[in-house]
Design a protein around this motif. Structure first.
Motif, PDB file in Angstrom:
ATOM      1  N   UNK A  41      28.029  40.586  43.368  1.00 13.58           N
ATOM      2  CA  UNK A  41      28.812  41.285  44.387  1.00 13.58           C
ATOM      3  C   UNK A  41      28.213  41.061  45.778  1.00 13.58           C
ATOM      4  N   UNK A  42      26.883  41.040  45.868  1.00 14.46           N
ATOM      5  CA  UNK A  42      26.230  40.793  47.159  1.00 14.46           C
ATOM      6  C   UNK A  42      26.553  39.392  47.662  1.00 14.46           C
ATOM      7  N   UNK A  43      26.654  38.437  46.750  1.00 16.09           N
ATOM      8  CA  UNK A  43      27.025  37.075  47.148  1.00 16.09           C
ATOM      9  C   UNK A  43      28.473  37.039  47.649  1.00 16.09           C
ATOM     10  N   UNK A  44      29.353  37.797  47.010  1.00 16.08           N
ATOM     11  CA  UNK A  44      30.737  37.873  47.494  1.00 16.08           C
ATOM     12  C   UNK A  44      30.775  38.528  48.874  1.00 16.08           C
ATOM     13  N   UNK A  45      29.949  39.543  49.073  1.00 19.09           N
ATOM     14  CA  UNK A  45      29.884  40.192  50.388  1.00 19.09           C
ATOM     15  C   UNK A  45      29.414  39.195  51.447  1.00 19.09           C
ATOM     16  N   UNK A  46      28.461  38.333  51.076  1.00 17.82           N
ATOM     17  CA  UNK A  46      27.976  37.318  52.017  1.00 17.82           C
ATOM     18  C   UNK A  46      29.106  36.361  52.384  1.00 17.82           C
ATOM     19  N   UNK A  47      29.898  35.975  51.402  1.00 21.10           N
ATOM     20  CA  UNK A  47      31.045  35.096  51.661  1.00 21.10           C
ATOM     21  C   UNK A  47      32.006  35.770  52.638  1.00 21.10           C
ATOM     22  N   UNK A  48      32.142  37.090  52.488  1.00 18.36           N
ATOM     23  CA  UNK A  48      33.051  37.845  53.349  1.00 18.36           C
ATOM     24  C   UNK A  48      32.382  38.293  54.657  1.00 18.36           C
ATOM     25  N   UNK A  49      31.153  37.847  54.891  1.00 17.47           N
ATOM     26  CA  UNK A  49      30.502  38.079  56.173  1.00 17.47           C
ATOM     27  C   UNK A  49      29.663  39.344  56.306  1.00 17.47           C
ATOM     28  N   UNK A  50      29.409  40.029  55.189  1.00 18.06           N
ATOM     29  CA  UNK A  50      28.613  41.261  55.274  1.00 18.06           C
ATOM     30  C   UNK A  50      27.579  41.346  54.155  1.00 18.06           C
ATOM     31  N   UNK A  51      26.839  40.258  53.981  1.00 18.54           N
ATOM     32  CA  UNK A  51      25.850  40.214  52.901  1.00 18.54           C
ATOM     33  C   UNK A  51      24.797  41.304  52.984  1.00 18.54           C
ATOM     34  N   UNK A  89      34.391  50.598  51.324  1.00 14.23           N
ATOM     35  CA  UNK A  89      33.824  51.388  52.427  1.00 14.23           C
ATOM     36  C   UNK A  89      33.393  50.502  53.599  1.00 14.23           C
ATOM     37  N   UNK A  90      32.984  49.276  53.296  1.00 16.56           N
ATOM     38  CA  UNK A  90      32.540  48.350  54.341  1.00 16.56           C
ATOM     39  C   UNK A  90      33.684  47.498  54.892  1.00 16.56           C
ATOM     40  N   UNK A  91      34.910  47.797  54.431  1.00 16.50           N
ATOM     41  CA  UNK A  91      36.060  47.051  54.925  1.00 16.50           C
ATOM     42  C   UNK A  91      36.187  45.660  54.323  1.00 16.50           C
ATOM     43  N   UNK A  92      35.550  45.431  53.197  1.00 17.15           N
ATOM     44  CA  UNK A  92      35.649  44.144  52.518  1.00 17.15           C
ATOM     45  C   UNK A  92      36.836  44.170  51.551  1.00 17.15           C
ATOM     46  N   UNK A  93      37.215  43.010  51.087  1.00 17.59           N
ATOM     47  CA  UNK A  93      38.346  42.883  50.171  1.00 17.59           C
ATOM     48  C   UNK A  93      37.880  43.225  48.751  1.00 17.59           C
ATOM     49  N   UNK A  94      38.056  44.477  48.356  1.00 18.32           N
ATOM     50  CA  UNK A  94      37.572  44.946  47.056  1.00 18.32           C
ATOM     51  C   UNK A  94      38.269  44.222  45.905  1.00 18.32           C
ATOM     52  N   UNK A  95      39.510  43.860  46.092  1.00 18.13           N
ATOM     53  CA  UNK A  95      40.239  43.126  45.042  1.00 18.13           C
ATOM     54  C   UNK A  95      39.576  41.767  44.805  1.00 18.13           C
ATOM     55  N   UNK A  96      39.157  41.133  45.890  1.00 19.55           N
ATOM     56  CA  UNK A  96      38.473  39.838  45.774  1.00 19.55           C
ATOM     57  C   UNK A  96      37.115  40.020  45.086  1.00 19.55           C
TER      58      UNK A  96
END
Length: 171
Positions: free
Chosen positions: A62-72, A100-107
């Motif tokens: 999930x942290x890697x996905x957050x990094x892809x989305x710009x908020x690692x 909560x961080x405005x990331x794409x939870x579905x992704x």
């Protein structure tokens, strides 16, 4: 562009299990190091999920996905802020934090299902084992490995000594 731009930052690898209470405690050191060094110190999150933490592997993905989305880092810090909640809530907590961080939870959900970040997590873990990481948090700066899993007492000061020495060597 001239060569007089600032020297490359010193790299600090933080080998971390995002469900680990000791890694949660290390957050204050990470924040203090960031405040002291700014761009002169690059803190890289490296994944070392421990078997005893059943949601750590998913959290690393999930942290890697957050990094892809710009908020690692913001995501990793949010997860570390809820290690107890993660232990009880698992992937639901990971998806809530993404929202909560405005990331794409579905992704995020899709990424956890399709395993698109497995190779990164596995490669980090293999590299960690190869260099002698056995617990978390473990820091590697310069050629030195500092194990925070046993005790974090004096660890930040030791990292600062090494960072200061490495930065002074760049002048």
């Amino acid at each position: 562009m001239s060569d007089s731009t600032s020297a490359a930052p010193v790299v600090l690898d933080l080998w971390c299990d995002l469900e680990c209470p000791d890694c949660h405690l290390a957050l204050s050191d990470v924040r203090a190091l960031r405040a002291r060094y700014g761009d002169r110190l690059e803190i890289r999150l490296r994944h070392f999920p421990l078997e005893k933490h059943k949601h750590a592997y998913a959290a690393a993905q999930a942290a890697e996905e957050a990094a892809v989305q710009g908020k690692g880092w913001p995501y990793a810090e949010a997860v570390l802020g809820r290690t107890a909640g993660l232990a009880g809530g698992g992937e639901r907590v990971l998806l809530e934090l993404a929202g909560e961080l405005g990331l794409d939870a579905e992704e995020f959900d899709t990424a956890l299902i399709d395993g698109r970040h497995l190779l990164i997590v596995d490669a980090d873990q293999a590299e960690g084992k190869a260099i002698g990481v056995t617990g978390t948090p473990t820091y590697v700066i310069g050629e030195e490995r500092l194990d925070g899993g046993k005790s974090q007492e004096g660890l930040r000061e030791r990292i600062e000594e090494i960072a200061d020495r490495l930065l002074a060597g760049q002048d």
